[in-house]
Each structure stands twice: as structure tokens, then as C-alpha cells.
Design a protein around this motif. Structure first.
Motif, PDB file in Angstrom:
ATOM      1  N   ILE A  81       0.735  -1.112  -0.154  1.00  0.00           N
ATOM      2  CA  ILE A  81       0.071  -0.026  -0.020  1.00  0.00           C
ATOM      3  C   ILE A  81       0.917   1.259  -0.064  1.00  0.00           C
ATOM      4  O   ILE A  81       1.572   1.290   0.779  1.00  0.00           O
ATOM      5  N   PRO A  82       0.704   2.088  -1.147  1.00  0.00           N
ATOM      6  CA  PRO A  82       1.592   3.457  -0.949  1.00  0.00           C
ATOM      7  C   PRO A  82       1.453   4.296   0.290  1.00  0.00           C
ATOM      8  O   PRO A  82       0.461   4.136   0.933  1.00  0.00           O
ATOM      9  N   MET A 119      -0.352   0.922   5.641  1.00  0.00           N
ATOM     10  CA  MET A 119       0.906   1.207   5.828  1.00  0.00           C
ATOM     11  C   MET A 119       1.860   2.381   6.361  1.00  0.00           C
ATOM     12  O   MET A 119       2.903   2.539   6.305  1.00  0.00           O
ATOM     13  N   THR A 120       0.876   3.336   6.430  1.00  0.00           N
ATOM     14  CA  THR A 120       1.150   4.920   6.986  1.00  0.00           C
ATOM     15  C   THR A 120       1.054   5.138   8.366  1.00  0.00           C
ATOM     16  O   THR A 120      -0.073   4.910   8.831  1.00  0.00           O
ATOM     17  N   THR A 121       1.926   5.516   9.035  1.00  0.00           N
ATOM     18  CA  THR A 121       2.223   5.787  10.316  1.00  0.00           C
ATOM     19  C   THR A 121       1.645   4.607  11.193  1.00  0.00           C
ATOM     20  O   THR A 121       2.185   4.604  12.387  1.00  0.00           O
ATOM     21  N   THR A 122       1.482   3.406  10.741  1.00  0.00           N
ATOM     22  CA  THR A 122       1.259   2.079  11.480  1.00  0.00           C
ATOM     23  C   THR A 122       1.379   0.942  10.327  1.00  0.00           C
ATOM     24  O   THR A 122       1.477   1.541   9.130  1.00  0.00           O
ATOM     25  N   ASP A 123       1.189  -0.082  10.415  1.00  0.00           N
ATOM     26  CA  ASP A 123       1.221  -1.319   9.609  1.00  0.00           C
ATOM     27  C   ASP A 123       0.065  -2.366   9.901  1.00  0.00           C
ATOM     28  O   ASP A 123       0.512  -3.428  10.713  1.00  0.00           O
ATOM     29  N   LEU A 124      -1.267  -1.832   9.620  1.00  0.00           N
ATOM     30  CA  LEU A 124      -1.978  -2.866  10.301  1.00  0.00           C
ATOM     31  C   LEU A 124      -3.391  -3.073   9.223  1.00  0.00           C
ATOM     32  O   LEU A 124      -3.522  -2.257   8.435  1.00  0.00           O
TER      33      LEU A 124
END
Length: 281
Positions: A81-82, A119-124
Motif C-alpha cells: 500500500i503506497p 502502511m502509513t503511520t502504522t502497519d495494520l
């Protein structure tokens, strides 16, 4: 993060692969003897085709609610995910193996919606299942973990339990990292594990981080510095609040999950449009 590697190369890399990328769909390669440990409770642990995960509920969840599965954003497909983007309430068809307390597969659960992934600020990522919590417990005898509403603390004892490999790891939270940078991806408040204990491997991506002695999830395992690189793919670096950069081969990380609660309505629905929602939207 996997790009144009051959299947043979992937198999050779699996024992040392960074957990910042998933493994090939439908392929669970043999490496050593990753046997189930009697020290860990696997009830509710999930094996994806390429990663690990867990059956989870929120504090407001009811037995009749459709169940949720927690994993990493980078585990939802082979196209990462970009940065700055997310997936929200996308219909899917995906099945997962689910285990009982002894690490035995007791059946499958079926995702019908990718409720959220980033996948931005976290990865969930959160999948919504066709089955309810009540149906899963009645048919398979499996209960969910509960996601903790508050932040975990440095020094807290934890376990990382992988459904992909059917094995667990034990250690503590060594630090909460201000900023973790891996290639173009930025993550905030990442959990760094102590060593030895949590030397996790490729395929453990998406494993729940569980407060030891509980069925409470405090985070989700996602990446580590594979070979000492600085801020590159599979070699995340730490950046403090003053901009200082540090990196160390062998450091492994997970992402906190308490932020999910900021996007819940009073009735417990997940809604990115809430004014206080802190997840990327």
C-alpha cells in the motif's frame, strides 16, 4: 518487501527474511523445525497464506457481531500500500486457518470485507469475517483476543505468536520508537523488542503482540532490520524527536493497535469519518 524475486530465491531467503514482507501466497516452506511450543496458547491465532494474524474483538464487541481478524497492512496483497494511502471497507473473499490452544488447526474462517488497511503511520489491517464470534466459538471452540484500548508500556512482558509457523516468542518492550522509517514508509510509536527472545522471522508478519499471561493484544508484529542498512527496504531506522537517526541489525518491531479505538462510534462501528479518528484517512 518482495518485488521481483523468484520462488526459489524466496525459499532460500525465508529463514532470514525481514518480517517487513510477506511470504508467497499458498506456500508455507519448511525451515528447520518450527514446532508448536507448549509454552504458548494458540487459541485464536490465525495463519494467512503469506503471514500470521489473530482473531480479535473490541471492548464493545458482542457475541453476535461478525468477527474480526488482525494482521499487517503489508499482508493484504503483494502490492504494498503506497505511503499516504489506505484501504477502507473493500469486499474480499479470503479464508484463514484458525488454531486451538494447542496449535492444532480446527477449521477455517472466511473474510468478506477488508475493513481497513494501511502502511502509513502504522502497519495494520482488519478483516471482517462472515462468521460471528458466537458461531466461531460454538463450531470451533475458539475465542477471540481482545484489543487493548490503552498504550502499552516500556518494560512490559509480551509474546509474539505466529500462526504461519505455529511458534511463539517471548521478550519485553525495550522502547517506544518516536519514528520508524523503512524506505518510503513512516511509522509512529513503534514497539521495539528486547533481545534475546523475539528474533522473529519472515512469515511472522501480522502476528499479534500479546501481553504475557493474558488474552489481550497490545500490537501487531511487522518488521525488523535485516542486515544493518539505514532506512531502506527491510532495514528500518529509528528517528528521534530531534531528527537523530539510529539503526541496528537485528532490531525488531511491532505497531501499537490502541489507535483503532479512536475510529469507533458509540455503537462500536468502525468509521474513518469521526473527527477524532487518528488512523490515516
Amino acid at each position: 518487501m518482495i518485488t521481483k524475486l523468484s520462488w526459489l530465491t524466496l525459499l532460500l531467503l525465508v529463514s532470514t527474511a525481514a518480517f517487513g514482507f510477506p511470504l508467497p501466497h499458498g506456500q508455507r516452506p519448511f525451515v528447520g523445525q518450527p514446532a508448536t511450543s507448549t509454552l504458548y496458547d494458540f487459541e485464536g491465532i490465525i495463519a494467512l497464506s503469506n503471514c500470521s494474524g489473530s482473531l480479535v474483538k473490541l471492548e464493545s464487541s458482542k457475541p453476535t457481531d461478525q468477527a474480526l481478524v488482525l494482521t499487517n497492512g503489508h499482508c493484504v496483497s503483494f502490492r504494498m500500500i503506497p505511503p499516504g494511502q489506505f484501504i477502507y471497507k473493500r469486499p474480499v473473499r479470503r479464508s484463514f486457518d484458525i488454531f486451538n490452544s494447542r496449535g492444532l488447526e480446527v477449521g477455517q474462517v472466511n473474510a468478506i470485507e477488508l475493513l481497513y488497511a494501511t502502511m502509513t503511520t502504522t502497519d495494520l489491517a482488519l478483516y471482517r469475517l462472515r462468521e460471528t464470534y458466537q458461531e466461531i466459538e460454538s463450531k470451533l471452540g475458539v475465542r477471540p483476543f481482545i484489543i487493548q484500548r490503552t498504550r502499552p508500556e516500556v518494560g512490559q512482558s509480551l509474546q509474539v505468536i505466529s500462526g504461519y509457523w505455529k511458534r511463539g516468542y517471548s521478550c519485553e518492550i525495550e522502547a517506544i520508537v518516536h519514528t520508524l522509517k523503512e524506505d518510503s514508509w513512516i511509522m509512529n510509536e513503534s514497539i521495539r523488542y528486547t533481545r534475546p527472545g523475539c528474533e522473529v522471522i519472515g512469515g511472522t508478519s501480522g502476528s499479534p503482540i500479546i501481553a504475557t499471561g493474558t488474552r489481550t493484544v497490545i500490537g501487531v508484529n511487522n518488521t525488523g532490520n535485516e542486515d544493518g542498512g539505514r532506512c531502506t527496504t527491510n532495514n528500518p531506522c529509528e528517528i528521534d524527536d530531534k531528527g537523530n537517526v539510529e539503526f541496528q541489525m537485528g532490531y525488531s518491531y511491532g505497531q501499537q493497535t490502541y489507535t483503532i479505538y479512536s475510529c469507533l462510534t458509540v455503537s462500536g462501528d468502525f468509521d474513518l469519518n469521526l473527527p477524532n479518528c487518528s488512523l490515516p484517512r
